[in-house]
Design an enzyme around this catalytic site. Structure first.
Site, PDB file in Angstrom:
ATOM      1  N   CYS A  79       0.821  -1.101  -0.074  1.00  0.00           N
ATOM      2  CA  CYS A  79       0.063   0.024  -0.125  1.00  0.00           C
ATOM      3  C   CYS A  79       0.869   1.375   0.085  1.00  0.00           C
ATOM      4  O   CYS A  79       1.765   1.418   0.823  1.00  0.00           O
ATOM      5  CB  CYS A  79      -0.717  -0.092   1.213  1.00  0.00           C
ATOM      6  SG  CYS A  79      -1.880   1.192   1.452  1.00  0.00           S
ATOM      7  N   CYS A  82       0.439   2.985   3.683  1.00  0.00           N
ATOM      8  CA  CYS A  82       0.870   2.371   5.067  1.00  0.00           C
ATOM      9  C   CYS A  82       1.838   1.729   4.594  1.00  0.00           C
ATOM     10  O   CYS A  82       2.605   1.095   5.804  1.00  0.00           O
ATOM     11  CB  CYS A  82      -0.105   2.191   5.937  1.00  0.00           C
ATOM     12  SG  CYS A  82      -1.031   0.620   5.196  1.00  0.00           S
ATOM     13  N   CYS A 127      -7.155  -1.216   1.553  1.00  0.00           N
ATOM     14  CA  CYS A 127      -6.204  -1.600   2.704  1.00  0.00           C
ATOM     15  C   CYS A 127      -6.659  -1.884   3.846  1.00  0.00           C
ATOM     16  O   CYS A 127      -7.427  -1.034   4.350  1.00  0.00           O
ATOM     17  CB  CYS A 127      -5.063  -0.410   2.558  1.00  0.00           C
ATOM     18  SG  CYS A 127      -3.750  -0.986   3.788  1.00  0.00           S
ATOM     19  N   CYS A 130      -4.818   0.841   6.501  1.00  0.00           N
ATOM     20  CA  CYS A 130      -5.129   2.388   6.467  1.00  0.00           C
ATOM     21  C   CYS A 130      -6.434   2.601   5.752  1.00  0.00           C
ATOM     22  O   CYS A 130      -6.936   3.932   5.647  1.00  0.00           O
ATOM     23  CB  CYS A 130      -3.938   3.081   5.771  1.00  0.00           C
ATOM     24  SG  CYS A 130      -3.783   2.908   4.178  1.00  0.00           S
ATOM     25  N   CYS A 150      -8.258  -6.220  -9.586  1.00  0.00           N
ATOM     26  CA  CYS A 150      -7.986  -4.980 -10.575  1.00  0.00           C
ATOM     27  C   CYS A 150      -7.618  -3.808  -9.666  1.00  0.00           C
ATOM     28  O   CYS A 150      -8.405  -3.105  -9.229  1.00  0.00           O
ATOM     29  CB  CYS A 150      -9.274  -4.598 -11.437  1.00  0.00           C
ATOM     30  SG  CYS A 150      -8.814  -3.742 -12.892  1.00  0.00           S
TER      31      CYS A 150
END
Length: 166
Positions: A79, A82, A127, A130, A150
């Protein structure tokens, strides 16, 4: 005196505007508290404008615009908000859609939310740590899962695997 054509065109325009507003509802919001929480100003300071638009405002990048689309090295996709590891390069494949695609996330990496924007029902993925919007998951992917995650490449960072000692 009102012309009947003007009246009909006005009514049709109002219905069209109402339909557009219905189709473009608010994007899905990841529910709950997250381990990493920041103010809007903190997110804007940390992320590039493109990352901010994708991760925090549920935007999307132009197809084919992410450098990670063509990333072929071994490693981990994390991510951009984070740095939580999300996908292994072992599950990445070319879906032909213009966005990085994976057939499976890492364990305990993603959360899912129902997304009804644009009059469609889709499953948004975000995510887990976060809450950053990453993309959507579809059931038209390859074996063994049959899933296609995707993902907006600008919502990810890539960490290459360490070279193996030979």
């Amino acid at each position: 005196m009102f012309d009947r054509r003007i009246l009909l065109a006005s009514v049709a325009g109002l219905f069209g505007l109402a339909a557009f507003r219905w189709l473009r509802t608010m994007p899905a919001q990841a529910a709950g508290k997250f381990e990493v929480e920041k103010t809007d100003a903190e997110w804007r300071a940390q992320l590039t404008p493109q990352q901010y638009e994708i991760l925090r405002k549920h935007g999307t990048e132009r197809p084919g615009s992410s450098p990670l689309l063509k990333e072929k090295r071994k490693g981990i996709f994390a991510c951009a908000g984070c740095d939580l590891p999300l996908f292994s390069s072992d599950t990445k494949y070319d879906s032909g859609t213009g966005w990085p695609s994976f057939w499976q996330p890492l364990d305990n990496a993603l959360g899912k939310t129902e997304d009804r924007t644009y009059g469609m029902l889709r499953t948004e993925v975000h995510c887990r740590r976060c809450g950053g919007h990453l993309g959507h998951v579809f059931d038209d992917g390859p074996k063994p899962t049959g899933l296609r995650y995707c993902i907006d490449g600008f919502g990810l960072v890539f960490h290459p695997a360490a070279p193996s000692a030979s």
